[in-house]
Design an enzyme around this catalytic site. Structure first.
Site, PDB file in Angstrom:
ATOM      1  N   ASP A  45       0.839  -1.194   0.000  1.00 21.18           N
ATOM      2  CA  ASP A  45       0.000   0.000   0.000  1.00 21.18           C
ATOM      3  C   ASP A  45       0.877   1.248   0.000  1.00 21.18           C
ATOM      4  O   ASP A  45       2.035   1.209   0.425  1.00 21.18           O
ATOM      5  CB  ASP A  45      -0.895   0.040   1.249  1.00 21.18           C
ATOM      6  CG  ASP A  45      -1.873  -1.120   1.282  1.00 21.18           C
ATOM      7  OD1 ASP A  45      -2.164  -1.684   0.204  1.00 21.18           O
ATOM      8  OD2 ASP A  45      -2.336  -1.459   2.391  1.00 21.18           O
TER       9      ASP A  45
HETATM   10  N1  URA Z   1      -1.283  -5.892   3.865  1.00 19.38           N
HETATM   11  C1  URA Z   1      -1.764  -4.631   3.863  1.00 19.38           C
HETATM   12  O1  URA Z   1      -2.797  -4.343   4.454  1.00 19.38           O
HETATM   13  N2  URA Z   1      -1.056  -3.695   3.198  1.00 19.38           N
HETATM   14  C2  URA Z   1       0.091  -3.944   2.555  1.00 19.38           C
HETATM   15  O2  URA Z   1       0.695  -3.039   1.978  1.00 19.38           O
HETATM   16  C3  URA Z   1       0.582  -5.265   2.565  1.00 19.38           C
HETATM   17  C4  URA Z   1      -0.127  -6.223   3.236  1.00 19.38           C
END
Ligand code: URA
Length: 239
Positions: free
Chosen positions: A103
């Site tokens: 993310d």
């Molecule tokens: N899980 C999440 O919620 N975000 C990420 O970036 C990776 C795994």
């Protein structure tokens, strides 16, 4: 392989720029200046130099980035910088792409490669490649949460996750945890915590398969994987 293709592969610019580099006489093939862009070279045995520096051809590039917050793990985005904007030109010319996604607000280990086959293996749900994250969670993470993760939790869309190993590092008003998951659903870690009524306030990936994040990399820094690391990844995904 044509010498102009080799030089373009190693980041010496566009076709036109490579042509003028060759014309300038700075490129040598086995010690002899070469000006003809269409000249063929044997990449295994011929020695090509530019300004006296040996140029080796490589097909694949494997990078480990310590992703900072605020950049998108995609190859293009209209609004924000992507992880590719963090790469030097000499690496970007290989057109690597991120192996999976983190993310925008997640930090840590992101592999980038142009080896589509290896990327595919690492991301294949069948391979169950474990991904390790450390996170700060608002509120107290409990032994019940550990148990819930061990059994798999139900996400907001009804999806039942696979078992995940949750370890409490410290617990309190804010808890620090480590979690290992073998899947890669959208926002998976955040949604797993939502499933137990908690909120992730900081998330960092520390390991993917057998490859830990090199902690000497500052946020936004990257390096090539060593030959040993590439071999480790390849043998790991062959299992
Ligand atoms: N899980 C999440 O919620 N975000 C990420 O970036 C990776 C795994």
């Amino acid at each position: 392989m044509r010498i102009d293709k080799l030089l373009a592969n190693r980041g010496f610019g566009s076709r036109k720029e490579v042509k003028s580099l060759l014309k300038s006489g700075s490129v040598q093939l086995n010690g002899i200046p070469v000006k003809d862009s269409s000249k063929h070279v044997k990449v295994e045995s011929d020695i090509v130099t530019v300004h006296g520096e040996v140029i080796e051809y490589k097909e694949f590039i494997y990078l480990m980035l310590n992703k900072p917050q605020g950049v998108i793990s995609a190859t293009e985005d209209h609004l924000h910088d992507t992880v590719l904007d963090l790469l030097e030109m000499e690496d970007a010319v290989y057109k690597p792409f991120p192996v999976g996604r983190l993310d925008k607000d997640t930090e840590g280990l992101l592999l980038l490669t142009n080896d589509g086959q290896l990327a595919h293996q690492l991301l294949s749900p069948k391979k169950h490649v474990p991904k390790t994250y450390v996170a700060i969670i608002e509120g107290e993470v409990t032994a019940e949460d550990v148990e819930a993760f061990r059994n798999g939790v139900t996400l907001d869309d009804g999806y039942e996750t696979m078992p995940a190993v949750l370890t409490i590092i410290s617990s309190g008003l804010r808890s620090e945890i480590e979690v290992v998951i073998e899947e890669g659903k959208f926002h998976q870690v955040k949604r797993m915590f939502e499933a137990v009524g908690k909120r992730v306030i900081y998330l960092k990936r520390t390991k993917m398969g057998p490859i830990p994040l090199d902690e000497t990399l500052e946020l936004g820094e990257y390096r090539e994987l060593t030959d040993e690391e590439v071999t480790l990844l390849k043998t790991y995904t062959k299992k």
